[in-house]
Design a protein around this motif. Structure first.
Motif, PDB file in Angstrom:
ATOM      1  N   THR A 217      51.936  57.809  50.671  1.00 41.10           N
ATOM      2  CA  THR A 217      52.153  58.853  51.907  1.00 41.10           C
ATOM      3  C   THR A 217      50.605  59.266  52.110  1.00 41.10           C
ATOM      4  OG1 THR A 217      54.322  59.570  50.861  1.00 41.10           O
ATOM      5  CG2 THR A 217      53.330  61.024  52.503  1.00 41.10           C
ATOM      6  N   GLN A 218      50.096  58.811  53.350  1.00 47.73           N
ATOM      7  CA  GLN A 218      48.832  59.308  53.575  1.00 47.73           C
ATOM      8  C   GLN A 218      48.578  60.881  53.805  1.00 47.73           C
ATOM      9  OE1 GLN A 218      46.977  56.815  56.562  1.00 47.73           O
ATOM     10  NE2 GLN A 218      47.395  54.990  55.454  1.00 47.73           N
ATOM     11  N   PHE A 219      47.329  61.194  53.781  1.00 48.37           N
ATOM     12  CA  PHE A 219      47.107  62.666  53.867  1.00 48.37           C
ATOM     13  C   PHE A 219      47.047  62.879  55.520  1.00 48.37           C
ATOM     14  CE2 PHE A 219      46.028  62.356  49.462  1.00 48.37           C
ATOM     15  CZ  PHE A 219      46.311  63.526  48.985  1.00 48.37           C
ATOM     16  N   ASP A 220      47.644  64.008  55.921  1.00 49.55           N
ATOM     17  CA  ASP A 220      47.136  64.236  57.668  1.00 49.55           C
ATOM     18  C   ASP A 220      45.894  64.994  57.394  1.00 49.55           C
ATOM     19  OD1 ASP A 220      47.363  65.020  60.152  1.00 49.55           O
ATOM     20  OD2 ASP A 220      49.446  65.437  60.152  1.00 49.55           O
ATOM     21  N   SER A 221      45.140  64.741  58.239  1.00 47.99           N
ATOM     22  CA  SER A 221      43.700  65.266  58.647  1.00 47.99           C
ATOM     23  C   SER A 221      43.871  66.644  59.020  1.00 47.99           C
ATOM     24  CB  SER A 221      42.723  64.309  59.266  1.00 47.99           C
ATOM     25  OG  SER A 221      43.157  63.947  60.570  1.00 47.99           O
ATOM     26  N   LYS A 222      45.062  66.913  59.659  1.00 44.37           N
ATOM     27  CA  LYS A 222      45.199  68.156  60.407  1.00 44.37           C
ATOM     28  C   LYS A 222      45.420  69.331  59.310  1.00 44.37           C
ATOM     29  CE  LYS A 222      47.461  66.228  64.393  1.00 44.37           C
ATOM     30  NZ  LYS A 222      48.807  66.077  65.412  1.00 44.37           N
ATOM     31  N   ASN A 223      45.738  68.639  58.243  1.00 39.10           N
ATOM     32  CA  ASN A 223      45.924  69.697  57.171  1.00 39.10           C
ATOM     33  C   ASN A 223      44.768  69.959  56.304  1.00 39.10           C
ATOM     34  OD1 ASN A 223      48.781  70.057  57.651  1.00 39.10           O
ATOM     35  ND2 ASN A 223      49.339  68.197  56.372  1.00 39.10           N
ATOM     36  N   ASN A 224      43.771  69.262  56.602  1.00 38.89           N
ATOM     37  CA  ASN A 224      42.414  69.563  55.870  1.00 38.89           C
ATOM     38  C   ASN A 224      41.807  70.780  55.876  1.00 38.89           C
ATOM     39  OD1 ASN A 224      42.701  66.894  55.165  1.00 38.89           O
ATOM     40  ND2 ASN A 224      40.689  66.100  56.287  1.00 38.89           N
ATOM     41  N   TYR A 225      41.089  71.424  54.905  1.00 33.16           N
ATOM     42  CA  TYR A 225      40.530  72.576  55.177  1.00 33.16           C
ATOM     43  C   TYR A 225      39.280  72.575  54.159  1.00 33.16           C
ATOM     44  CZ  TYR A 225      42.506  73.622  50.388  1.00 33.16           C
ATOM     45  OH  TYR A 225      42.562  73.649  49.208  1.00 33.16           O
ATOM     46  N   GLN A 240      48.801  67.866  50.635  1.00 35.42           N
ATOM     47  CA  GLN A 240      50.046  67.335  50.693  1.00 35.42           C
ATOM     48  C   GLN A 240      51.118  67.651  49.681  1.00 35.42           C
ATOM     49  OE1 GLN A 240      51.366  63.276  50.141  1.00 35.42           O
ATOM     50  NE2 GLN A 240      49.342  62.627  50.343  1.00 35.42           N
ATOM     51  N   THR A 241      52.318  68.031  49.637  1.00 35.72           N
ATOM     52  CA  THR A 241      53.328  68.150  48.721  1.00 35.72           C
ATOM     53  C   THR A 241      53.942  66.938  48.272  1.00 35.72           C
ATOM     54  OG1 THR A 241      53.722  70.206  49.681  1.00 35.72           O
ATOM     55  CG2 THR A 241      55.470  69.444  48.407  1.00 35.72           C
ATOM     56  N   LEU A 242      54.088  66.735  47.045  1.00 35.55           N
ATOM     57  CA  LEU A 242      54.686  65.457  46.202  1.00 35.55           C
ATOM     58  C   LEU A 242      55.822  66.030  45.548  1.00 35.55           C
ATOM     59  CD1 LEU A 242      51.275  64.305  44.330  1.00 35.55           C
ATOM     60  CD2 LEU A 242      52.136  63.493  46.554  1.00 35.55           C
ATOM     61  N   SER A 243      56.861  65.260  45.950  1.00 36.63           N
ATOM     62  CA  SER A 243      58.283  65.850  45.454  1.00 36.63           C
ATOM     63  C   SER A 243      58.621  64.878  44.133  1.00 36.63           C
ATOM     64  CB  SER A 243      59.411  65.392  46.469  1.00 36.63           C
ATOM     65  OG  SER A 243      59.246  64.124  46.596  1.00 36.63           O
ATOM     66  N   LYS A 244      59.272  65.642  43.116  1.00 40.34           N
ATOM     67  CA  LYS A 244      59.835  65.244  42.038  1.00 40.34           C
ATOM     68  C   LYS A 244      58.534  64.238  41.292  1.00 40.34           C
ATOM     69  CE  LYS A 244      64.529  65.000  42.812  1.00 40.34           C
ATOM     70  NZ  LYS A 244      65.749  63.951  42.943  1.00 40.34           N
ATOM     71  N   GLU A 378      65.447  72.255  36.635  1.00 36.53           N
ATOM     72  CA  GLU A 378      65.145  72.740  37.844  1.00 36.53           C
ATOM     73  C   GLU A 378      63.587  72.434  38.469  1.00 36.53           C
ATOM     74  OE1 GLU A 378      65.409  77.200  40.434  1.00 36.53           O
ATOM     75  OE2 GLU A 378      65.812  77.262  38.152  1.00 36.53           O
ATOM     76  N   VAL A 379      63.637  72.096  39.658  1.00 40.38           N
ATOM     77  CA  VAL A 379      62.488  71.376  40.045  1.00 40.38           C
ATOM     78  C   VAL A 379      61.659  72.682  40.365  1.00 40.38           C
ATOM     79  CG1 VAL A 379      61.223  70.256  41.813  1.00 40.38           C
ATOM     80  CG2 VAL A 379      63.419  69.490  41.142  1.00 40.38           C
ATOM     81  N   GLN A 380      60.465  72.961  39.725  1.00 42.02           N
ATOM     82  CA  GLN A 380      59.547  74.012  39.998  1.00 42.02           C
ATOM     83  C   GLN A 380      58.407  73.516  40.736  1.00 42.02           C
ATOM     84  OE1 GLN A 380      58.504  76.106  36.187  1.00 42.02           O
ATOM     85  NE2 GLN A 380      59.624  74.437  35.092  1.00 42.02           N
ATOM     86  N   THR A 381      57.903  74.436  41.236  1.00 42.56           N
ATOM     87  CA  THR A 381      56.698  74.159  42.345  1.00 42.56           C
ATOM     88  C   THR A 381      55.464  74.383  41.594  1.00 42.56           C
ATOM     89  OG1 THR A 381      57.933  74.520  44.301  1.00 42.56           O
ATOM     90  CG2 THR A 381      55.633  74.599  44.471  1.00 42.56           C
ATOM     91  N   LEU A 382      54.576  73.487  41.659  1.00 47.70           N
ATOM     92  CA  LEU A 382      53.264  73.680  40.789  1.00 47.70           C
ATOM     93  C   LEU A 382      52.283  73.339  41.906  1.00 47.70           C
ATOM     94  CD1 LEU A 382      52.212  72.556  37.257  1.00 47.70           C
ATOM     95  CD2 LEU A 382      50.838  71.845  39.236  1.00 47.70           C
ATOM     96  N   THR A 383      51.126  74.172  41.938  1.00 50.18           N
ATOM     97  CA  THR A 383      49.576  73.868  42.798  1.00 50.18           C
ATOM     98  C   THR A 383      48.802  73.418  41.762  1.00 50.18           C
ATOM     99  OG1 THR A 383      50.350  75.684  44.314  1.00 50.18           O
ATOM    100  CG2 THR A 383      47.959  75.004  44.222  1.00 50.18           C
ATOM    101  N   PHE A 384      48.176  72.046  42.142  1.00 46.07           N
ATOM    102  CA  PHE A 384      47.255  71.120  41.413  1.00 46.07           C
ATOM    103  C   PHE A 384      46.035  71.000  42.383  1.00 46.07           C
ATOM    104  CE2 PHE A 384      45.763  67.270  39.942  1.00 46.07           C
ATOM    105  CZ  PHE A 384      45.612  67.472  38.542  1.00 46.07           C
ATOM    106  N   LYS A 385      45.263  71.920  42.208  1.00 46.83           N
ATOM    107  CA  LYS A 385      44.105  72.027  42.973  1.00 46.83           C
ATOM    108  C   LYS A 385      42.668  71.712  42.226  1.00 46.83           C
ATOM    109  CE  LYS A 385      41.551  75.320  46.196  1.00 46.83           C
ATOM    110  NZ  LYS A 385      41.256  76.519  46.878  1.00 46.83           N
ATOM    111  N   LEU A 386      42.344  70.697  42.765  1.00 51.95           N
ATOM    112  CA  LEU A 386      40.962  69.990  41.986  1.00 51.95           C
ATOM    113  C   LEU A 386      39.860  70.307  42.479  1.00 51.95           C
ATOM    114  CD1 LEU A 386      42.493  66.471  42.351  1.00 51.95           C
ATOM    115  CD2 LEU A 386      41.908  67.422  40.060  1.00 51.95           C
ATOM    116  N   ASN A 387      39.669  71.761  42.139  1.00 52.77           N
ATOM    117  CA  ASN A 387      38.492  72.431  42.781  1.00 52.77           C
ATOM    118  C   ASN A 387      37.214  72.817  41.749  1.00 52.77           C
ATOM    119  OD1 ASN A 387      39.913  74.511  41.204  1.00 52.77           O
ATOM    120  ND2 ASN A 387      39.837  76.161  42.635  1.00 52.77           N
TER     121      ASN A 387
END
Length: 411
Positions: A217-225, A240-244, A378-387
């Motif tokens: 699933t390619q990244f959408d450049s419109k979401n770049n920041y 992008q959001t990756l499910s499961k 239960e599916v939890q949401t996790l932010t994975f930021k490679l900063n």
């Protein structure tokens, strides 16, 4: 006694592949032409766990010894294949040191492993490519000293082409440079001055891997920041959001992956705030990342910076740290290559990588799942930021580490 030299170049661009034509110049000529596959995928035989484990041990042990806290990428499997070919020409203590470094007891088994690995890795589809090439360049003034049986083995088991050349000549520098350029779609090579050889050069071995793969699933450049990396440089992030998605979380690091089109994965290892790349680049951690299995799933909001860089290594120190010493000394035993006394004078590896919205100029596949649980969570949401500085691993469909790298700074 006068010694001749072996130079080993490991040319490893991560790029789309061009043609594989070989143009000869002057009196240089091709001796053996390798049988290059024309199909999309070769028939493969899955490695058993023991073989995969041995290759992983070599790969991650060498990566942990080599990589520093810089922007750099190393291909352990390219070095593995090059040293395997070098072993074909060695005997006695020199051969024993090479086999020990490669984690195999006998050359016959190693030979079959390399042939199987070539077939397993080879991929030539429109959106996914993993192509390999090997070549041997021989001193045309000493052709009667080479062992044709060894050259035949290299052709049959490693698909290595052989050339007879006049090493000090400009024609040879141009021919080798063009071979590299043709086999890297111009990413490397193209500069004869970088491939100068002396009259004492007896053999040049070139091993090359070429990769291109797109995200499933390619990244959408419109979401770049734009945001900071390591609290300093502003850089472009894709999201992008990756499910499961499986995520491995422990006291030292967090790791997850992104799928490629052909089912491959690229794993990212983010050291925790109080840790550094040096804390996680050990063999145990790298093996844990590529082998860990769990049923725990997360919804992952991944923030991945766009990056690209080139790497170049002189690998003699690494080879010596792996226990390969005799090959570099005056009493090296390479009589299976030639009747003339020769020794290794240089081992060089070059690579390049680019990560963007479409994908990565590399191809690999592995299954990594993280966390342990015995019930459906239960599916939890996790932010994975490679900063901040992180590592990455690209593996093949049978869990063979193709590339191990680190990103320490971005401009």
């Amino acid at each position: 006694m006068k010694r001749f030299m072996i130079l080993v170049f490991l040319i490893i661009p991560l790029s789309l592949v061009g043609c594989r034509n070989v143009v000869t110049y002057g009196d240089n000529k091709q001796l053996f032409k390798a049988d290059i596959p024309t199909v999309e995928k070769l028939t493969s035989v899955k490695f058993n766990k023991e073989t995969t484990n041995l290759i992983q041990d070599f790969s991650f042990n060498s990566a942990s010894l080599l990589l520093k806290e810089e922007n750099e990428m190393y291909s352990p499997i390219s070095l593995f294949m090059a040293l395997s070919m070098l072993s074909e020409g060695a005997s006695k203590e020199t051969k024993a040191e090479l086999l020990n470094a490669l984690k195999f007891d006998d050359l016959e088994t190693l030979r079959i492993v390399n042939k199987t690995m070539f077939n397993n890795l080879f991929l030539n589809k429109e959106k996914s490519k993993l192509l390999l090439a090997n070549s041997f360049w021989l001193n045309k003034n000493k052709l009667d000293t080479y062992n044709n049986d060894t050259l035949t083995i290299l052709k049959d088991y490693y698909k290595a082409s052989s050339f007879a050349v006049d090493f000090p000549s400009e024609d040879t520098s141009r021919m080798v440079s063009d071979w590299v350029s043709e086999n890297t779609n111009g990413l490397l090579g193209g500069n004869p001055e970088a491939f100068k050889f002396s009259k004492e050069t007896m053999l040049v071995l070139i091993n090359a891997l070429y990769f291109y793969d797109t995200w499933s699933t390619q990244f959408d450049s419109k979401n770049n920041y734009l945001d900071g990396f390591n609290s300093e440089t502003m850089t472009t992030y894709m999201k992008q959001t990756l499910s499961k998605r499986s995520v491995l979380i422990n006291k030292d690091y967090t790791s997850t992956f992104i799928n490629f089109t052909n089912g491959s994965k690229m794993h990212f290892i983010l050291p925790n705030e109080s840790k550094t790349i040096s804390d996680v680049k050990n063999t145990q951690t790298l093996k844990e990342v590529v082998n860990y299995e769990s049923t725990t799933k997360y919804k992952v909001d991944i923030r991945l910076p766009k990056f690209e860089f080139n790497s170049k290594f002189d690998l003699e120190e690494l080879a010596r740290n792996l226990g390969i010493n005799k090959a570099f000394e005056d009493n090296a035993e390479f009589d299976k290559f030639t009747s003339i006394d020769i020794l290794v004078s240089k081992i060089i590896q070059e690579s390049a990588i680019k990560v963007d919205e479409k994908g990565v100029e590399a191809a690999a596949y592995t299954s990594i799942e993280a966390g342990i649980t015995s019930v459906e969570p239960e599916v939890q949401t996790l932010t994975f930021k490679l900063n901040r500085p992180f590592m990455f691993i690209i593996t093949s469909s049978d869990n063979i580490p193709l590339f191990v790298g680190s990103v320490n700074s971005l401009s």
